[in-house]
Every structure is written in structure tokens, then in C-alpha cells.
Design a protein around this motif. Structure first.
Motif, short mmCIF file in Angstrom:
data_model
loop_
_atom_site.label_atom_id
_atom_site.label_comp_id
_atom_site.label_asym_id
_atom_site.label_seq_id
_atom_site.Cartn_x
_atom_site.Cartn_y
_atom_site.Cartn_z
N SER A 317 0.97 -1.13 -0.04
CA SER A 317 0.10 0.18 -0.04
C SER A 317 0.77 1.12 -0.02
O SER A 317 0.60 2.21 -0.56
N LEU A 318 1.90 1.16 0.66
CA LEU A 318 2.76 2.47 0.93
C LEU A 318 3.61 2.78 -0.50
O LEU A 318 3.61 3.68 -0.86
N CYS A 319 4.00 1.47 -1.20
CA CYS A 319 4.65 1.57 -2.49
C CYS A 319 3.61 2.14 -3.47
O CYS A 319 4.01 3.07 -4.43
N MET A 334 -2.31 5.37 -14.96
CA MET A 334 -3.06 5.63 -13.94
C MET A 334 -4.46 4.49 -14.04
O MET A 334 -4.68 4.04 -12.88
N LEU A 335 -4.80 4.26 -15.14
CA LEU A 335 -5.96 3.26 -15.33
C LEU A 335 -5.38 1.82 -14.94
O LEU A 335 -6.21 1.24 -14.23
N PHE A 336 -4.09 1.44 -15.11
CA PHE A 336 -3.92 0.28 -14.77
C PHE A 336 -3.29 0.21 -13.30
O PHE A 336 -3.43 -1.03 -12.68
N LEU A 337 -3.08 1.25 -12.65
CA LEU A 337 -2.72 1.39 -11.58
C LEU A 337 -3.60 1.27 -10.62
O LEU A 337 -3.42 1.03 -9.32
N GLY A 338 -5.00 1.30 -10.96
CA GLY A 338 -6.20 1.18 -10.40
C GLY A 338 -6.19 -0.26 -9.65
O GLY A 338 -6.69 -0.20 -8.62
N PHE A 339 -5.85 -1.11 -10.47
CA PHE A 339 -6.03 -2.51 -9.97
C PHE A 339 -4.88 -2.70 -8.54
O PHE A 339 -5.32 -3.29 -7.52
N PRO A 340 -3.78 -2.41 -8.69
CA PRO A 340 -2.98 -2.64 -7.47
C PRO A 340 -3.16 -1.69 -6.55
O PRO A 340 -3.27 -1.97 -5.24
N LEU A 341 -3.76 -0.43 -6.74
CA LEU A 341 -4.25 0.38 -5.60
C LEU A 341 -5.31 -0.33 -4.88
O LEU A 341 -5.50 -0.54 -3.75
N GLY A 342 -6.29 -0.89 -5.57
CA GLY A 342 -7.51 -1.53 -4.83
C GLY A 342 -6.93 -2.55 -4.31
O GLY A 342 -7.59 -3.03 -3.21
N PHE A 343 -6.01 -3.64 -4.88
CA PHE A 343 -5.58 -4.83 -4.29
C PHE A 343 -4.84 -4.60 -2.98
O PHE A 343 -5.24 -5.32 -1.96
N PHE A 344 -3.94 -3.81 -2.89
CA PHE A 344 -3.24 -3.41 -1.64
C PHE A 344 -3.91 -2.94 -0.42
O PHE A 344 -3.71 -3.36 0.76
N VAL A 345 -4.62 -1.60 -0.65
CA VAL A 345 -5.18 -0.88 0.24
C VAL A 345 -6.61 -1.73 0.68
O VAL A 345 -7.03 -1.33 1.96
N SER A 346 -7.17 -2.33 0.21
CA SER A 346 -8.27 -3.17 0.58
C SER A 346 -7.72 -4.42 1.08
O SER A 346 -8.27 -5.10 2.28
N GLY A 347 -6.95 -5.11 0.39
CA GLY A 347 -6.37 -6.46 1.11
C GLY A 347 -5.82 -6.37 2.34
O GLY A 347 -5.73 -7.42 3.02
N VAL A 348 -5.27 -5.21 2.71
CA VAL A 348 -4.54 -5.05 4.09
C VAL A 348 -5.47 -5.40 5.14
O VAL A 348 -5.19 -5.88 6.13
N PHE A 349 -6.89 -5.39 4.78
CA PHE A 349 -8.08 -5.47 5.89
C PHE A 349 -8.49 -7.12 5.79
O PHE A 349 -9.12 -7.36 7.02
N SER A 350 -8.10 -7.72 4.99
CA SER A 350 -8.54 -9.09 4.68
C SER A 350 -8.40 -9.88 6.06
O SER A 350 -9.15 -10.72 6.53
N GLY A 351 -7.26 -9.82 6.60
CA GLY A 351 -6.73 -10.68 7.84
C GLY A 351 -6.95 -10.14 9.22
O GLY A 351 -7.17 -10.72 10.44
N MET A 352 -7.79 -8.84 9.16
CA MET A 352 -8.22 -8.19 10.49
C MET A 352 -9.14 -9.00 11.18
O MET A 352 -8.99 -8.80 12.51
N ALA A 405 2.81 7.15 4.60
CA ALA A 405 4.29 6.31 5.21
C ALA A 405 3.80 6.13 6.29
O ALA A 405 4.52 5.18 7.13
N THR A 406 3.53 7.28 7.30
CA THR A 406 3.33 7.18 8.74
C THR A 406 2.29 6.16 9.05
O THR A 406 2.62 5.27 10.15
N ALA A 407 1.23 6.18 8.51
CA ALA A 407 0.01 5.30 8.87
C ALA A 407 0.75 3.81 8.63
O ALA A 407 0.64 2.96 9.86
N TYR A 408 1.03 3.50 7.39
CA TYR A 408 1.66 2.13 7.25
C TYR A 408 2.87 1.80 8.02
O TYR A 408 2.93 0.46 8.49
N GLY A 409 3.67 2.70 8.33
CA GLY A 409 4.72 2.26 9.33
C GLY A 409 4.45 1.93 10.67
O GLY A 409 4.76 1.05 11.34
#
Length: 428
Positions: A317-319, A334-352, A405-409
Motif C-alpha cells: 500500500s505504501l509503495c 493510472m488506469l492500470f494502477l487502479g488494480f494494484p491500488l485496490g488490491f493492496f489498500v483493501s487487501g490489508v484488511f482481509s486478515g483483520m 508512510a506514517t500510517a503504514y509504518g
């Protein structure tokens, strides 16, 4: 409490765990997943109708932002209250109440006649929105066996992306059939649909056995003169460190999410002058990326462990935030970066959900999970405001990068200090 080893590979396929579920477990799984989807559907309606409200009611962007902030803050309060309630009256009953609550107040949003009425209705809807997450996460976490808990809870969480997609489709349908001044109301009025789903839950979903056993044991202890478990126990000397570190973990995840998703569109449109941002194609890429991220993270949280999975997705997510704000991004990129954006910032919640379920004992699980996740939501909701203030003295992209960076750190540090809970058996 016992722990069991987790096999690293499922010999007969990635979804063999689902085929092994009992009928009761499957009904609970689908109830929670559909509940999350309906919660997301009602919640996301606002993001689609804000431009119409600005045009028809003359709302300012500040007014629209206030509605969003109030919703997040009330959802944080509702989530904690629902957690306490689930320890008292049960997970299933609390799930039913929260669904009815957010459905009712979503309908009231559609009947609002002015900004103040909409603000009040949306704020009250937030109580149910946050409460439904808490009740659903606890319920599915307690029903599924230890070795498959991460996958099941993560795939339930993926229902959010489905609900987001459904809200986008309904938005397109309503605004193509009706004038804008009626379309936005009809969208909110469709928010009554989740209330019908409660009928299914009442008939087919039972309380988790571990919770029922805990309630029987608690009644027996009370009959012998012992005190009833209190929600304040999560702040006792024995639990306080765990509670605070869990809050830091969820604050990092949600602070980073709000920092990126709230301000990136503005940054890309106003400073990079990109136009694809407003297209359905970009939104579709983000939503699909979110769903895939939830699913992949759900499997990895059981395969790698809770902590390693959090660190992996927080780093990703930070990257992606730095890529958006630092690299020369064109419309096509940017159109193709939409996929990794959704992938990481949403996936981080999956194990919560699974992780928080395993951190707290059954007698105070609702209180602990509800407080930890929703206090993180409350603190995280301040990040967009802080970025807005900071952007008055520095470039908006720089402010987004610093706060993300602060948040994910913070999230990574919290994950490193918390215990690994993969495979933990829930005590009865």
C-alpha cells in the motif's frame, strides 16, 4: 489455549476448506458475506450522489466532507457499542439489529429535505454500518475452524467490494432511468433491501457454539457469586497492552486507507490534470483489484501468518501511494494502477477480522474487537483532515506520501509487536 499447526498447502485445491464446511458454517459464511455486501452498498451510495447534491442543493465541498467525516465517527462509536452488545445478547441478534438500523436510516437519507436532515440521517446510519462489521467479523470468526479462519473471514470481508460494485451499477441504472433530482433519492430508498435479508438470518443462522458455551459457563459462575464480565476488562492490566497495540494496528490500516482514497483523486485531477479518473473503467479497475486483494490476502493470512501478511500488504500500500504521488503518471498508467491500488489498500484488511477474533477471549471478544477496530477507524478518519491542513504549507502529493508512510509504518510496527495467532483455538 491450544494451537494447531497449519498445513502450508491444501492438497485438493484452494477451496477444499469451503467444501469441508458444515451446513451451519456455510449458512453463517454466506450470511456474513452478503451482510457485508449490503452494508457496503448502502454506504457507498453517498459517494455517487455527492455531485448531484452539490448541483441541486448547492452544497459546498466542505458540507459534503462533513457528511463523510460524521459517518466515519458515528460508525466507530456504533462498532464499539455493537461489540459490547454482541457479548451481552449474542452475535446473531446484534447482526440483525445493525442491518435493520443502517437500512432504515439509509431510507431516511433518501427522504431528507435539506442538508441538516441528511447529515443527521447519515450520521445515524453510520452507527449501524460500523456495528455490522463488528458483529459479522466476530460471528464468522467464531464459527469457522482455526486452520481455515483467515480464509473464511477474509472472503467474507471481500463482500465489501461486491457491494461497492453493486452500488455503482445501481447508480448507473437509476441515473439513466430517472432525472437526477429523483435518481439520488431512489438510490437511497433501495437501501431498504438489506432489511429483508434479516428474515433469512433469523431463520437459518445460529449463535456460535463457543459463544453459547461461554454464556452457559458465565451464568453458572454468576449463580455461584462471580461478577459478570465487563467491557472495561479490555483496559485491565492484563489486556491493556494488547488492546492498545491492536488499536495502533487498525489505526495504521485505516489511516493509510483514508489518506490515499480521500485525497488521491483530488491530487491526480488538480495537480496531474488526469481525466481518466472520472471514468467507469478506472472505478472498475479499483473495485476488481479490491476484490482480488481481499481473496489473495485471505489465503495468505493462513499461509504466511497474520503478521507477515499485514506487513506485506502494508508495504504494498505504501509503495502504490508513492508511485501515484512521485512517478510521472499518465492516464493510461493510472488506469492500470487502479488494480494494484485496490488490491493492496483493501487487501490489508482481509486478515483483520480473524486476527482480532483470536486476540481476545470469548467473554470480552465483542468489546475488544469492537473497540480496537473502531477506535482505529476514529483516529484514522482524522488523516484526511491532517493532510488537508498540511497541504496548505506543502505540495498535496508530498502530504499524502508523508501521512500514508506514517500510517503504514505504525501498522508494521504494531504487527511486529503483537503475537502471531494463526491456528489459535478459541477457548469455550
Amino acid at each position: 489455549m491450544n494451537t494447531t499447526a497449519i498445513p502450508t498447502v491444501q492438497s485438493d485445491g484452494f477451496f477444499s476448506w469451503f467444501h469441508a464446511l458444515t451446513g451451519k458454517e456455510r449458512r453463517t459464511f454466506w450470511s456474513c458475506k452478503i451482510g457485508y455486501a449490503l452494508d457496503a452498498m448502502d454506504t457507498q451510495f453517498l459517494s455517487f450522489v455527492i455531485p448531484t447534491l452539490i448541483a441541486t442543493w448547492g452544497l459546498s465541498k466542505g458540507d459534503a466532507g462533513l457528511i463523510g467525516t460524521v459517518t466515519l465517527l458515528t460508525s466507530a462509536a456504533g462498532g464499539w457499542i455493537a461489540g459490547i452488545l454482541s457479548d451481552r445478547i449474542g452475535r446473531v441478534k446484534t447482526l440483525q439489529l445493525t442491518i435493520l438500523w443502517f437500512a432504515f436510516f439509509t431510507v431516511l437519507c433518501g427522504l431528507a429535505q435539506n442538508f441538516n436532515q441528511l447529515l443527521l440521517a447519515r450520521g445515524l446510519m453510520g452507527f449501524g454500518m460500523g456495528g455490522e462489521w463488528t458483529a459479522g467479523a466476530i460471528l464468522i470468526g467464531e464459527v469457522i475452524r482455526a486452520k481455515d479462519r483467515g480464509k473464511a473471514v477474509g472472503m467474507v470481508q471481500a463482500g465489501w467490494a461486491i457491494g461497492w460494485g453493486v452500488s455503482a451499477l445501481l447508480y448507473a441504472l437509476m441515473f439513466s432511468l430517472l432525472p437526477a433530482e429523483w435518481a439520488w433519492r431512489s438510490l437511497f430508498l433501495l437501501g431498504i433491501l438489506p432489511a429483508l435479508f434479516v428474515i433469512f438470518i433469523r431463520r437459518f443462522v445460529d449463535e456460535p457454539e463457543v459463544f453459547v458455551a461461554q454464556q452457559k459457563q458465565q451464568k453458572q459462575q454468576e449463580a455461584e457469586g462471580a461478577e459478570r464480565a465487563k467491557f472495561t476488562e479490555i483496559f485491565s492490566p492484563k489486556m491493556l497492552s494488547t488492546t492498545l497495540r491492536a488499536v495502533l494496528l487498525t489505526t495504521g490500516a485505516q489511516g493509510g486507507y483514508y489518506a490515499i482514497t480521500t485525497w488521491l483523486p483530488t491530487f491526480l485531477k488538480t495537480e496531474r490534470h488526469l481525466t481518466v479518473l472520472g471514468t467507469g473503467g478506472y472505478l472498475a479497475m479499483v473495485i476488481v483489484g479490491s476484490y482480488v486483494g481481499y481473496i489473495v490476502s485471505a489465503f495468505l493470512t493462513d499461509y504466511l501468518g497474520r503478521k507477515k501478511n499485514f506487513i506485506l500488504f502494508a508495504t504494498g500500500s505504501l509503495c502504490i501511494a508513492l508511485a501515484y504521488t512521485r512517478l510521472p503518471v499518465t492516464d493510461n498508467v493510472m488506469l492500470f494502477l487502479g488494480f494494484p491500488l485496490g488490491f493492496f489498500v483493501s487487501g490489508v484488511f482481509s486478515g483483520m477480522g480473524a486476527f482480532l477474533t483470536e486476540l481476545f477471549p470469548t467473554r470480552i471478544r465483542g468489546s475488544g474487537q469492537g473497540f480496537s477496530y473502531n477506535m482505529g477507524r476514529a483516529v484514522g478518519s482524522l488523516f484526511p483532515l491532517l493532510i488537508g491542513l498540511a497541504s496548505q504549507k506543502m505540495a498535496l502529493g508530498e502530504a499524502i506520501g508523508i501521512f500514508a508512510a506514517t500510517a503504514y509504518g505504525v501498522m508494521i510496527l504494531a504487527a511486529l509487536t503483537l503475537p502471531e495467532t494463526r491456528g489459535k483455538q478459541l477457548e469455550s
